[in-house]
Design an enzyme around this catalytic site. Structure first.
Site, mmCIF file in Angstrom:
data_model
loop_
_atom_site.group_PDB
_atom_site.id
_atom_site.type_symbol
_atom_site.label_atom_id
_atom_site.label_comp_id
_atom_site.label_asym_id
_atom_site.label_seq_id
_atom_site.Cartn_x
_atom_site.Cartn_y
_atom_site.Cartn_z
ATOM 1 C CG ASN A 1 -10.816 -11.627 10.953
ATOM 2 O OD1 ASN A 1 -10.182 -12.475 11.598
ATOM 3 N ND2 ASN A 1 -10.251 -10.547 10.444
ATOM 4 C CE LYS B 1 -11.247 -6.669 13.694
ATOM 5 N NZ LYS B 1 -9.967 -6.740 13.046
ATOM 6 C CG HIS C 1 -0.966 -8.677 5.653
ATOM 7 N ND1 HIS C 1 0.202 -7.978 5.902
ATOM 8 C CD2 HIS C 1 -1.715 -8.574 6.759
ATOM 9 C CE1 HIS C 1 0.164 -7.488 7.131
ATOM 10 N NE2 HIS C 1 -0.999 -7.846 7.676
ATOM 11 C CG HIS D 1 -1.365 -4.929 4.020
ATOM 12 N ND1 HIS D 1 -2.676 -5.236 3.723
ATOM 13 C CD2 HIS D 1 -1.313 -4.786 5.364
ATOM 14 C CE1 HIS D 1 -3.379 -5.275 4.845
ATOM 15 N NE2 HIS D 1 -2.569 -5.010 5.869
ATOM 16 N N GLY E 1 -0.205 -1.506 7.455
ATOM 17 C CA GLY E 1 -1.142 -1.277 8.558
ATOM 18 C C GLY E 1 -0.331 -1.320 9.841
ATOM 19 N NE ARG F 1 3.740 -9.197 14.160
ATOM 20 C CZ ARG F 1 2.652 -9.100 13.388
ATOM 21 N NH1 ARG F 1 2.707 -8.509 12.220
ATOM 22 N NH2 ARG F 1 1.521 -9.615 13.803
ATOM 23 C CG ASP G 1 -2.043 6.114 15.344
ATOM 24 O OD1 ASP G 1 -1.826 6.775 14.295
ATOM 25 O OD2 ASP G 1 -3.179 5.752 15.693
ATOM 26 C CG MET G 2 2.354 7.078 9.892
ATOM 27 S SD MET G 2 4.121 7.075 10.336
ATOM 28 C CE MET G 2 4.634 5.434 9.869
ATOM 29 N NE ARG G 3 -4.403 7.827 13.214
ATOM 30 C CZ ARG G 3 -5.452 7.043 13.334
ATOM 31 N NH1 ARG G 3 -6.634 7.455 12.974
ATOM 32 N NH2 ARG G 3 -5.337 5.837 13.845
ATOM 33 N N GLY H 1 -0.800 3.011 4.590
ATOM 34 C CA GLY H 1 -0.670 3.147 3.136
ATOM 35 C C GLY H 1 -1.785 3.966 2.517
ATOM 36 C CG ASN I 1 -5.926 6.663 6.095
ATOM 37 O OD1 ASN I 1 -6.837 7.193 5.477
ATOM 38 N ND2 ASN I 1 -6.037 5.479 6.673
ATOM 39 C CD GLU J 1 -7.174 -8.071 5.088
ATOM 40 O OE1 GLU J 1 -7.280 -7.044 5.786
ATOM 41 O OE2 GLU J 1 -6.414 -9.003 5.359
HETATM 42 P P1 AMP Z 1 -4.593 -1.215 9.987
HETATM 43 O O1 AMP Z 1 -3.777 -2.276 10.691
HETATM 44 O O2 AMP Z 1 -4.632 -1.398 8.496
HETATM 45 O O3 AMP Z 1 -5.952 -1.011 10.586
HETATM 46 O O4 AMP Z 1 -3.798 0.158 10.210
HETATM 47 C C1 AMP Z 1 -3.731 0.760 11.475
HETATM 48 C C2 AMP Z 1 -2.670 1.838 11.463
HETATM 49 O O5 AMP Z 1 -2.932 2.778 10.411
HETATM 50 C C3 AMP Z 1 -2.644 2.698 12.720
HETATM 51 O O6 AMP Z 1 -1.836 2.115 13.696
HETATM 52 C C4 AMP Z 1 -2.035 3.998 12.232
HETATM 53 O O7 AMP Z 1 -0.624 3.948 12.334
HETATM 54 C C5 AMP Z 1 -2.388 4.029 10.756
HETATM 55 N N1 AMP Z 1 -3.371 5.079 10.406
HETATM 56 C C6 AMP Z 1 -4.711 5.014 10.484
HETATM 57 N N2 AMP Z 1 -5.274 6.172 10.070
HETATM 58 C C7 AMP Z 1 -4.260 7.002 9.741
HETATM 59 C C8 AMP Z 1 -4.158 8.345 9.247
HETATM 60 N N3 AMP Z 1 -5.248 9.071 9.025
HETATM 61 N N4 AMP Z 1 -2.927 8.852 9.033
HETATM 62 C C9 AMP Z 1 -1.823 8.113 9.255
HETATM 63 N N5 AMP Z 1 -1.843 6.852 9.715
HETATM 64 C C10 AMP Z 1 -3.034 6.297 9.953
#
Ligand code: AMP
Length: 406
Positions: free
Chosen positions: A10, A17, A184, A212, A214, A245, A286-288, A336, A338, A388
């Site tokens: 990728n 990657k 995606h 999806h 992320g 976005r 970041d959702m966390r 989705g 986590n 993926e």
């Molecule tokens: P991805 O693009 O699929 O790698 O997703 C990355 C995003 O997932 C990060 O920006 C976070 O917002 C979210 N994320 C990752 N781990 C967690 C978690 N444990 N709880 C909530 N959101 C998470």
């Protein structure tokens, strides 16, 4: 076929990657990442996953270009006895972001295919050039080996014209290839199939809404294994609220900003792609972190979360209507997989649509695909970790095996 390994690449603009998989059982033999290619601070992180190969290895010397990056990857793999010259390597599978209308399936790469991917660069100016560089570099290293392109857009090419076309002047649209392509796709395809498996049904018998979520996020409506609608469009900007976005927006916002704020096309591109979505609304993508802030009573974070969920719900409702009958909603990718509060909020109040979460199951953490709905819910809610790389490897291996059998 004795060669059963597939290397998945990728290639991004400054990163590569990779994963090496053995398709006899789908086991991962090594995974890694080269980042900051072309900078002084390049870094390669390689993790062999074979029994006694040892732990993660890191290189931090400058890596000038993709050619040097792939050579370094080849050296790391060779050090584990997994070199690119191994007769067990069946093919290299490349993620390619934009396949336009032409590439509806994984495709063995030749010069003509590369020329076509090059022709699509205006539709994916950041991604396709990096993908092409990765392919050219890999072909130079192993010119005799089949290399396969797996397109992010391919899964969505089954969308009917009613979903794929924008309601703009047809001549202008056709001249400039303006339509909804979706992205995606490899993830949506994998997750839709895994969801059917989780339900113990054939993919042809299942209608799924795949979410999806992320840093980039998209929804798709999958009827009997075929995509019938998806939320990203000409570019990945359309649809859901994402990390950075905006997702759906009145297109007049752009000319308004040009006229009133004197912003250039590039300024607005950056605003909508990089400074909007969750980060634009509350400063964090970041959702966390957003959940931490909400727990501490932060109102901006709460509003950002509410806007994110509102949009998600609208898409669930829309795709419910598009599909007519829904068997499952599947959550995948970083958020989705986590973020239990996101899943909970997205389906709450939708009991009339047959959706009901088991909050205990939803709150449990797990790495596996699982159902989090109550047993009596008419529509299952699934959490399905996306993969993926495995999907690219599977599609690549299936194609080269088929070709080898003639
Ligand atoms: P991805 O693009 O699929 O790698 O997703 C990355 C995003 O997932 C990060 O920006 C976070 O917002 C979210 N994320 C990752 N781990 C967690 C978690 N444990 N709880 C909530 N959101 C998470």
């Amino acid at each position: 076929m004795t060669a059963t390994r597939v290397l998945v690449l990728n290639s991004g603009s400054s990163s590569v990657k990779y994963q090496l998989l053995d398709m006899r059982g789908g086991a991962r033999l090594a995974v890694g990442l080269v980042e900051r290619i072309g900078e002084e601070t390049s870094r390669l992180v390689h993790t062999p996953l074979l029994g006694d190969a040892g732990g993660k290895r890191e290189r931090t010397a400058p890596i000038a270009d993709h050619g040097a990056a792939l050579k370094a990857v080849a050296e790391e793999l060779a050090a584990d006895g997994l070199g690119l010259d191994s007769p067990q390597l069946a093919a290299i599978g490349h993620r390619v972001v934009h396949g336009g209308l032409r590439f509806t399936e994984p495709t063995v790469i030749d010069e003509e295919v590369l020329a076509e991917v090059e022709r699509l660069v205006p539709l994916a100016p950041l991604h396709n050039p990096a993908n092409i560089t990765g392919i050219r570099t890999a072909r130079a290293l192993r010119p005799d080996l089949p290399q396969v392109a797996v397109f992010d857009t391919a899964f969505h090419t089954t969308m009917p014209e009613s979903a794929a076309r924008y309601a703009i002047d047809t001549e202008t649209a056709d001249k400039h290839l303006i339509r909804r392509y979706g992205f995606h796709g490899t993830s949506h395809a994998y997750v839709a199939r895994e969801t059917a498996r989780l339900l113990g049904k054939a993919p042809e018998d299942v209608n799924v809404i795949v979410l999806h979520l992320g840093n980039g996020a998209s929804a798709s409506a999958v009827a009997g294994g075929r995509c019938v609608d998806t939320s990203m469009g000409l570019t990945p900007l359309e649809g859901l609220v994402m990390g950075t976005r905006s997702g759906d927006i009145d297109p007049a916002v752009t000319f308004h900003l040009m006229r009133v704020a004197g912003m250039s096309t590039d300024d607005i591109d950056v605003l909508l792609n990089k400074k909007s979505g969750l980060v634009g609304l509350c400063g964090d993508n970041d959702m966390r972190e957003i959940r931490r802030r909400i727990d501490a009573g932060d109102e901006r974070a709460q509003l950002a979360f509410d806007i994110y969920i509102h949009r998600l719900k609208k898409y669930i409702g829309a795709y419910y209507a598009v599909l007519g009958r829904v068997d499952a909603i599947a959550f995948t990718a970083g958020v989705g997989e986590n973020a239990a509060p996101v899943r909970e909020a997205a389906v709450s109040g939708l009991e009339e649509l047959g959706l009901a979460l088991d909050s205990g199951l939803n709150a449990e953490r797990s790495d596996g695909a699982r159902l989090v709905s109550t047993p009596y819910a008419r529509v299952a809610v699934a959490v399905v970790p996306t993969d993926e790389e495995l999907e690219i490897a599977r599609q690549t291996f299936a194609l080269v095996s088929e070709n080898a059998l003639g």
